[in-house]
Design a protein around this motif. Structure first.
Motif, PDB file in Angstrom:
ATOM      1  N   GLY A 395       0.792  -1.224   0.000  1.00  8.36           N
ATOM      2  CA  GLY A 395       0.000   0.000   0.000  1.00  8.36           C
ATOM      3  C   GLY A 395       0.823   1.272   0.000  1.00  8.36           C
ATOM      4  N   ARG A 399       0.446   4.011  -2.929  1.00  5.98           N
ATOM      5  CA  ARG A 399      -0.052   5.363  -2.632  1.00  5.98           C
ATOM      6  C   ARG A 399       0.975   6.423  -3.033  1.00  5.98           C
ATOM      7  NH1 ARG A 399      -2.095   2.398   1.763  1.00  5.98           N
ATOM      8  NH2 ARG A 399      -0.367   2.998   3.147  1.00  5.98           N
ATOM      9  N   ASP A 422      -3.206  -4.148  -4.617  1.00 11.29           N
ATOM     10  CA  ASP A 422      -2.311  -3.054  -4.997  1.00 11.29           C
ATOM     11  C   ASP A 422      -3.015  -2.087  -5.944  1.00 11.29           C
ATOM     12  OD1 ASP A 422      -0.159  -3.777  -3.466  1.00 11.29           O
ATOM     13  OD2 ASP A 422       1.064  -4.540  -5.116  1.00 11.29           O
ATOM     14  N   GLU A 425      -5.502   0.358  -4.504  1.00 11.78           N
ATOM     15  CA  GLU A 425      -4.920   1.531  -3.863  1.00 11.78           C
ATOM     16  C   GLU A 425      -4.880   2.725  -4.819  1.00 11.78           C
ATOM     17  OE1 GLU A 425      -4.031   2.055  -0.823  1.00 11.78           O
ATOM     18  OE2 GLU A 425      -3.871   0.065   0.088  1.00 11.78           O
TER      19      GLU A 425
END
Length: 473
Positions: A395, A399, A422, A425
């Motif tokens: 994450g 991000r 993934d 995210e």
């Protein structure tokens, strides 16, 4: 003995049924079965990754795709788990598995294309790691058991020349009475046998992993005999032996370690090609183990990326440059970020060998390295590749990518189960999943890999933040 109805395939490619225990229906894994089959099976005490295992005794109702396995070791050796399935059906099951995983995570499944299969789904591996049995015979572990190798008479996923090296090593170990390493008692000598083959010229590299180096006179004599036997076998079969290594590893873990590496014969490396690039391979170099499908994966990634000559690109988890270098030839500048220093060193060597001047490799954690890569490109990133390990990027990395905001992200995944979370995210940052191309890298197993394209809505490369403060999160 129970009669079980197989409802579906689980993430490992095992059939899944339900049995009533203590008044509740509970899942049970049934290897070597297919959805819709009815089998007579015995519940075992063995658990594999949380599920109780049932051993099939008789198949009462067969799936149309069920075939006779090719290998006599199928069902005991853990190297293959899907030889009982017609290959076209294997490819179809893998496509559906990716679609099901995306749907389970709230992602669109209609963007998944049919998986790319192989014309010849046998003898495809260019690298094998055999484990030595107690009597010194190399083989592969039983399904779910790290310490119970099955000695092999034949292997249909390895190239015949590679298996010839394993068979000659087995005969050598028996002749010298050299025992395999007991992973529970931590006793014995021979641990693993790694065999690599270059698709480009058919040369073979062999590394013998042992609990200690060949320092005493008896082991020195045995090592010389091993070299002579394998060289004679290579000469007879008509291929070049590029190197023979004796690698001592004294650790207690089951990992492959390199405490003391000794080259006994040959130049010690292979040179193989991928995507028109030449790569130098040592025993410890990571390289795709299915060269035919690696080409398909690379071609799919570049096709989905749609690189242009004025683009600037970043490749995270870049390894030895297998995606970075072909990508760099299609853009103005590319930066690869890789944690392992040896891989970065090899990537630089590969860039020089292939005359790719517009590429840079950074040895760093991908989160820190991403900041450095952005700075190196002057704050502008048009295209971002990532090819994380099976555990996924995670994450925090995803991000960070989302905050950077490259217009296009190409995600190469060896594990769809970590790919899906993934990708979710990035949804919060305005990205949408445009296309997913599964590739069957490992026929006769349930494993599937993929490459995907994500686009950020309403974001062009000119809008990518430039000269911003590095994101240290």
């Amino acid at each position: 003995m129970r009669v079980l109805r197989i409802e579906r395939l689980d993430r490992r490619g095992f059939g899944q049924a339900e049995v009533e225990r203590q008044g509740r229906l509970r899942p049970v894994a049934v290897p070597y079965t297919l959805p819709g089959e009815t089998v007579r099976a015995v519940l075992t005490d063995w658990r594999f990754k949380g599920h109780r295992i049932a051993a099939v005794q008789t198949v009462l109702e067969r799936h149309p795709a069920r075939i006779e396995p090719r290998c006599p070791h199928f069902g005991t050796c853990g190297g293959c788990t899907w030889q009982h399935i017609d290959y076209a059906a294997q490819v179809a099951f893998k496509t559906e598995r990716v679609r099901d995983l995306l749907e389970a995570h709230g992602l669109p499944a209609d963007v998944v294309r049919p998986a790319v299969g192989m014309d010849e789904p046998w003898h495809y591996r260019n690298k094998m790691e055999f484990t030595f049995a107690p009597d010194g015979a190399p083989g592969l572990n039983r399904l779910g058991h790290y310490d119970r190798p099955v000695p092999l008479d034949v292997c249909y996923i390895a190239h015949p020349h590679m298996f010839r090296m394993a068979a000659e090593t087995a005969a050598w170990a028996r002749a010298h009475g050299l025992p395999g390493y007991d992973k529970r008692r931590h006793e014995g000598l021979l641990r693993y046998l790694m065999v690599r083959r270059a698709r480009s010229d058919g040369a073979v590299l062999v590394a013998l992993f042992a609990a200690r180096p060949p320092d005493d006179p008896a082991l020195q004599a045995a090592a010389r005999d091993w070299v002579a036997r394998l060289q004679a076998a290579a000469d007879e079969a008509g291929f070049r032996l590029a190197g023979l290594y004796w690698v001592a590893y004294g650790g207690l873990s089951d990992a492959v370690g390199y405490d003391d590496v000794r080259l006994l014969a040959g130049e010690g490396f292979l040179v193989d090609t991928l995507g028109g690039m030449r790569y130098r391979l040592l025993p410890q170099t990571f390289f795709q183990t299915n060269p035919v499908q690696a080409e398909a994966l690379l071609e799919a990634a570049l096709a989905l990326a749609e690189p242009e000559p004025d683009m600037r690109a970043i490749d995270l988890f870049s390894g030895v440059g297998t995606f970075t270098l072909p990508l760099a030839r299609k853009v103005s500048a590319a930066v690869g970020v890789e944690l392992v220093p040896e891989s970065v060193e090899a990537a630089w060597e590969n860039a020089r060998e292939n005359a790719v001047p517009n590429v840079t490799f950074l040895a760093d954690d991908v989160r820190r390295g991403l900041d450095r890569a952005v700075e190196h490109l002057g704050g502008r990133v048009d295209l971002l590749f990532l090819d994380p390990p099976r555990s996924g990027a995670g994450g925090k990395v995803m991000r960070k990518i989302g905050r950077l905001g490259p217009p296009v992200v190409i995600y190469v995944s060896c594990n769809p189960e970590t790919f899906a979370p993934d990708v979710r995210e990035l949804s919060a940052f305005g990205y949408r999943l445009v296309a997913v191309q599964p590739v069957d890298m490992f026929p006769q197993t349930a494993h599937v890999e993929l490459v995907a394209r994500l686009e950020r809505a309403g974001r062009s490369s000119e809008q990518t933040p430039r000269n911003q403060a590095p994101d240290r999160s």
